[in-house]
Motif scaffolding. Structure first.
Motif, PDB file in Angstrom:
ATOM      1  N   HIS A  98       0.840  -1.193   0.000  1.00 46.89           N
ATOM      2  CA  HIS A  98       0.000   0.000   0.000  1.00 46.89           C
ATOM      3  C   HIS A  98       0.872   1.239   0.000  1.00 46.89           C
ATOM      4  O   HIS A  98       1.685   1.450   0.902  1.00 46.89           O
ATOM      5  CB  HIS A  98      -0.909   0.038   1.236  1.00 46.89           C
ATOM      6  CG  HIS A  98      -1.872  -1.094   1.248  1.00 46.89           C
ATOM      7  ND1 HIS A  98      -2.572  -1.464   2.363  1.00 46.89           N
ATOM      8  CD2 HIS A  98      -2.251  -1.956   0.271  1.00 46.89           C
ATOM      9  CE1 HIS A  98      -3.343  -2.492   2.089  1.00 46.89           C
ATOM     10  NE2 HIS A  98      -3.155  -2.810   0.824  1.00 46.89           N
ATOM     11  N   SER A  99       0.708   2.074  -0.980  1.00 45.56           N
ATOM     12  CA  SER A  99       1.464   3.310  -1.042  1.00 45.56           C
ATOM     13  C   SER A  99       1.011   4.254   0.063  1.00 45.56           C
ATOM     14  O   SER A  99      -0.159   4.336   0.389  1.00 45.56           O
ATOM     15  CB  SER A  99       1.262   3.983  -2.403  1.00 45.56           C
ATOM     16  OG  SER A  99       1.821   5.271  -2.397  1.00 45.56           O
ATOM     17  N   THR A 100       1.974   4.932   0.683  1.00 49.42           N
ATOM     18  CA  THR A 100       1.641   5.905   1.708  1.00 49.42           C
ATOM     19  C   THR A 100       1.555   7.314   1.127  1.00 49.42           C
ATOM     20  O   THR A 100       1.260   8.257   1.840  1.00 49.42           O
ATOM     21  CB  THR A 100       2.691   5.883   2.830  1.00 49.42           C
ATOM     22  OG1 THR A 100       3.986   6.160   2.266  1.00 49.42           O
ATOM     23  CG2 THR A 100       2.707   4.533   3.516  1.00 49.42           C
ATOM     24  N   GLN A 101       1.819   7.453  -0.170  1.00 53.04           N
ATOM     25  CA  GLN A 101       1.770   8.763  -0.805  1.00 53.04           C
ATOM     26  C   GLN A 101       0.402   8.982  -1.417  1.00 53.04           C
ATOM     27  O   GLN A 101      -0.017   8.259  -2.307  1.00 53.04           O
ATOM     28  CB  GLN A 101       2.844   8.864  -1.882  1.00 53.04           C
ATOM     29  CG  GLN A 101       2.856  10.220  -2.586  1.00 53.04           C
ATOM     30  CD  GLN A 101       3.917  10.304  -3.651  1.00 53.04           C
ATOM     31  OE1 GLN A 101       4.645   9.343  -3.854  1.00 53.04           O
ATOM     32  NE2 GLN A 101       4.012  11.427  -4.329  1.00 53.04           N
ATOM     33  N   ALA A 134      -6.567   8.145  -4.744  1.00 49.57           N
ATOM     34  CA  ALA A 134      -5.601   7.501  -3.862  1.00 49.57           C
ATOM     35  C   ALA A 134      -6.091   7.510  -2.424  1.00 49.57           C
ATOM     36  O   ALA A 134      -5.942   6.529  -1.692  1.00 49.57           O
ATOM     37  CB  ALA A 134      -4.244   8.199  -3.971  1.00 49.57           C
ATOM     38  N   ARG A 135      -6.704   8.623  -2.011  1.00 49.04           N
ATOM     39  CA  ARG A 135      -7.163   8.735  -0.631  1.00 49.04           C
ATOM     40  C   ARG A 135      -8.274   7.738  -0.327  1.00 49.04           C
ATOM     41  O   ARG A 135      -8.227   7.034   0.690  1.00 49.04           O
ATOM     42  CB  ARG A 135      -7.638  10.157  -0.359  1.00 49.04           C
ATOM     43  CG  ARG A 135      -8.073  10.373   1.098  1.00 49.04           C
ATOM     44  CD  ARG A 135      -8.432  11.831   1.382  1.00 49.04           C
ATOM     45  NE  ARG A 135      -9.576  12.280   0.585  1.00 49.04           N
ATOM     46  CZ  ARG A 135      -9.493  13.103  -0.441  1.00 49.04           C
ATOM     47  NH1 ARG A 135      -8.304  13.566  -0.826  1.00 49.04           N
ATOM     48  NH2 ARG A 135     -10.571  13.472  -1.104  1.00 49.04           N
ATOM     49  N   THR A 186     -10.239   2.549   2.202  1.00 49.11           N
ATOM     50  CA  THR A 186     -11.212   1.446   2.104  1.00 49.11           C
ATOM     51  C   THR A 186     -10.620   0.088   1.724  1.00 49.11           C
ATOM     52  O   THR A 186     -11.259  -0.942   1.967  1.00 49.11           O
ATOM     53  CB  THR A 186     -12.297   1.796   1.071  1.00 49.11           C
ATOM     54  OG1 THR A 186     -11.680   2.100  -0.189  1.00 49.11           O
ATOM     55  CG2 THR A 186     -13.111   2.994   1.530  1.00 49.11           C
ATOM     56  N   VAL A 187      -9.436   0.037   1.134  1.00 49.27           N
ATOM     57  CA  VAL A 187      -8.958  -1.223   0.567  1.00 49.27           C
ATOM     58  C   VAL A 187      -8.760  -2.309   1.620  1.00 49.27           C
ATOM     59  O   VAL A 187      -8.939  -3.498   1.334  1.00 49.27           O
ATOM     60  CB  VAL A 187      -7.656  -0.996  -0.238  1.00 49.27           C
ATOM     61  CG1 VAL A 187      -6.491  -0.630   0.687  1.00 49.27           C
ATOM     62  CG2 VAL A 187      -7.325  -2.228  -1.081  1.00 49.27           C
ATOM     63  N   VAL A 227      -8.354  -1.103  -8.258  1.00 52.81           N
ATOM     64  CA  VAL A 227      -9.307  -0.006  -8.210  1.00 52.81           C
ATOM     65  C   VAL A 227      -9.478   0.562  -9.607  1.00 52.81           C
ATOM     66  O   VAL A 227      -8.530   0.621 -10.386  1.00 52.81           O
ATOM     67  CB  VAL A 227      -8.850   1.103  -7.221  1.00 52.81           C
ATOM     68  CG1 VAL A 227      -7.535   1.725  -7.671  1.00 52.81           C
ATOM     69  CG2 VAL A 227      -9.924   2.164  -7.044  1.00 52.81           C
ATOM     70  N   SER A 228     -10.706   0.929  -9.948  1.00 52.59           N
ATOM     71  CA  SER A 228     -10.994   1.622 -11.206  1.00 52.59           C
ATOM     72  C   SER A 228     -11.971   2.737 -10.896  1.00 52.59           C
ATOM     73  O   SER A 228     -12.719   2.679  -9.920  1.00 52.59           O
ATOM     74  CB  SER A 228     -11.562   0.664 -12.261  1.00 52.59           C
ATOM     75  OG  SER A 228     -12.721   0.008 -11.784  1.00 52.59           O
ATOM     76  N   ALA A 229     -11.958   3.777 -11.724  1.00 47.34           N
ATOM     77  CA  ALA A 229     -12.731   4.985 -11.430  1.00 47.34           C
ATOM     78  C   ALA A 229     -13.735   5.280 -12.530  1.00 47.34           C
ATOM     79  O   ALA A 229     -13.538   4.920 -13.691  1.00 47.34           O
ATOM     80  CB  ALA A 229     -11.798   6.185 -11.249  1.00 47.34           C
ATOM     81  N   GLY A 230     -14.823   5.957 -12.154  1.00 49.96           N
ATOM     82  CA  GLY A 230     -15.831   6.363 -13.119  1.00 49.96           C
ATOM     83  C   GLY A 230     -16.869   7.227 -12.438  1.00 49.96           C
ATOM     84  O   GLY A 230     -16.587   7.875 -11.416  1.00 49.96           O
ATOM     85  N   ILE A 231     -18.077   7.219 -12.971  1.00 46.52           N
ATOM     86  CA  ILE A 231     -19.172   7.988 -12.402  1.00 46.52           C
ATOM     87  C   ILE A 231     -20.423   7.117 -12.330  1.00 46.52           C
ATOM     88  O   ILE A 231     -20.488   6.049 -12.946  1.00 46.52           O
ATOM     89  CB  ILE A 231     -19.490   9.254 -13.234  1.00 46.52           C
ATOM     90  CG1 ILE A 231     -19.949   8.857 -14.655  1.00 46.52           C
ATOM     91  CG2 ILE A 231     -18.303  10.202 -13.279  1.00 46.52           C
ATOM     92  CD1 ILE A 231     -20.489  10.022 -15.477  1.00 46.52           C
ATOM     93  N   VAL A 232     -21.407   7.607 -11.578  1.00 46.26           N
ATOM     94  CA  VAL A 232     -22.741   7.012 -11.615  1.00 46.26           C
ATOM     95  C   VAL A 232     -23.403   7.474 -12.906  1.00 46.26           C
ATOM     96  O   VAL A 232     -23.615   8.662 -13.111  1.00 46.26           O
ATOM     97  CB  VAL A 232     -23.574   7.433 -10.394  1.00 46.26           C
ATOM     98  CG1 VAL A 232     -25.023   6.963 -10.556  1.00 46.26           C
ATOM     99  CG2 VAL A 232     -22.978   6.863  -9.118  1.00 46.26           C
ATOM    100  N   SER A 233     -23.713   6.529 -13.789  1.00 40.58           N
ATOM    101  CA  SER A 233     -24.270   6.857 -15.102  1.00 40.58           C
ATOM    102  C   SER A 233     -25.791   6.893 -15.112  1.00 40.58           C
ATOM    103  O   SER A 233     -26.393   7.504 -15.995  1.00 40.58           O
ATOM    104  CB  SER A 233     -23.790   5.852 -16.147  1.00 40.58           C
ATOM    105  OG  SER A 233     -22.382   5.796 -16.185  1.00 40.58           O
TER     106      SER A 233
END
Length: 353
Positions: free
Chosen positions: A49-52, A58-59, A64-65, A163-169
């Motif tokens: 887990h990256s601490t940066q 990233a936050r 949550t991971v 993890v992957s990112a997007g929006i509520v469509s």
């Protein structure tokens, strides 16, 4: 339970596994073939887990991971997450499985017990010994706004802690689950969802679960069981092992121009009641089709409002029923019949198993 000390695999094996997995389909549930691809991707090492922190994605990942798990059964794998002392996942992952193992983000494996599952919501609740670092993730209250940024956490193609990112469509979708039932009030997203993501959380950038991932349809379309539905179903599964869904016993159709013309409807408001189950709770209150005209059904009631909500589509009717009502309720409704509008009370029953 499977040992956490598994043989390392070469990078070539990872590429081969990914190439094969890409052809495996988009239902969101991963067939791991017994010795999942997750360890190949990690080469036997614990998750680093990256601490940066480099931004909101990233936050929320860091927050949550540690509460997200890989779910492993004899039939394949998927994802789950910690909520209120238990683990939530999909019913289509646990269905018919006597042995379930879960792997936490720091490579801790646990045996899990199935304490409740529900096919109509594609949800299951597991019980396992939780490590101290795996905290509970909250379920969103209410409905996410279309356009809300979200991330999907899980194990696509067995690649742990992805993890992957997007929006509520979209919201208020009707979702056809992998087991063949229609789930109301589903969330649509353009977030990348692949085999192995099933059962994982679709999380807002505030770290709250907007939905439980159920299926990916390709072409930037994926679906999740809404947090609103999960908030109703999960506590009952954890407490009693089952959940009683509300039920009207009707087959409702969208009002097409053909239906509107055949039934002399002044506007397309409401949904057309095509069939009423003869032994259903509304059999003595609602009227279904009595015939056809110009290939369109005629004679059925038009349901305009239910529980003070305007009903415009069958999906919206299903959502109001699933989220706002319970078996045993008597609910106010407005219908059109024989050219007039009237107020009635509809009894809500329990959906048959």
């Amino acid at each position: 339970m499977r040992s956490s000390n598994r043989p390392d695999r070469r990078r070539r094996d990872v590429l081969i596994a990914l190439g094969t997995g890409a052809l495996a389909g988009t239902a969101g549930c991963l067939d791991t073939g017994g010795d999942g691809g997750a360890d190949a991707a990690n080469d036997g090492n614990e998750t680093n887990h990256s601490t940066q922190e480099e931004g909101p994605y990233a936050r929320v990942y860091e927050e949550t991971v540690d509460s997200v798990v890989l779910v492993q059964t004899d039939a394949g794998g998927g994802t789950g997450f910690v909520h209120d002392g238990s683990l939530i996942t999909n019913q289509h992952i646990t269905r018919g499985q006597s042995t379930v193992s879960v792997q936490f983000s720091r490579n801790d494996w646990r045996e899990a017990s199935l304490i409740g599952e529900d096919a109509y919501a594609d949800l299951a609740v597991l019980e396992a010994e939780l490590p101290d670092y795996a905290g509970s993730i909250s379920l969103l209250e209410g409905q996410p706004a279309v356009g809300t940024e979200v991330v999907a956490l899980g194990n696509p193609f067995g690649l742990e802690s992805s993890v992957s990112a997007g929006i509520v469509s979209g919201v208020n979708r009707s979702l056809r689950s992998p087991t063949g039932v229609t789930i109301p009030d589903a969330i649509q997203t353009d977030t990348a969802i692949n085999p192995g993501n099933s059962g994982g959380p679709l999380v807002t950038l505030d770290g709250v679960v907007a939905g439980v991932i159920s299926a990916g349809g390709g072409d930037n379309i994926g679906f999740a069981v809404s947090a609103a539905l999960a908030r109703r179903v999960v506590p009952a599964l954890a407490e009693t092992g089952s959940y009683d869904h509300p039920y009207l016993g009707v087959n409702a159709l969208a009002i097409s121009p053909e239906i509107a013309a055949a039934n002399d409807l002044p506007d397309p408001a409401g949904v057309y009641i095509h069939e009423v189950a003869p032994d259903g709770p509304t059999a003595d209150v609602l009227q279904g089709s009595t015939g056809t005209a110009n290939d369109a059904p005629i004679g059925g009631d038009v349901l305009v409002t239910l529980a003070d909500s305007a009903i415009e589509t069958p999906s919206q009717l299903s959502s109001v029923l699933a989220i706002e009502l319970s078996p045993g309720d008597e609910v106010d409704a407005t219908i059109r019949r024989d050219g007039g509008e009237r107020s009635i009370e509809l009894p809500v029953g329990t959906r048959p198993q």
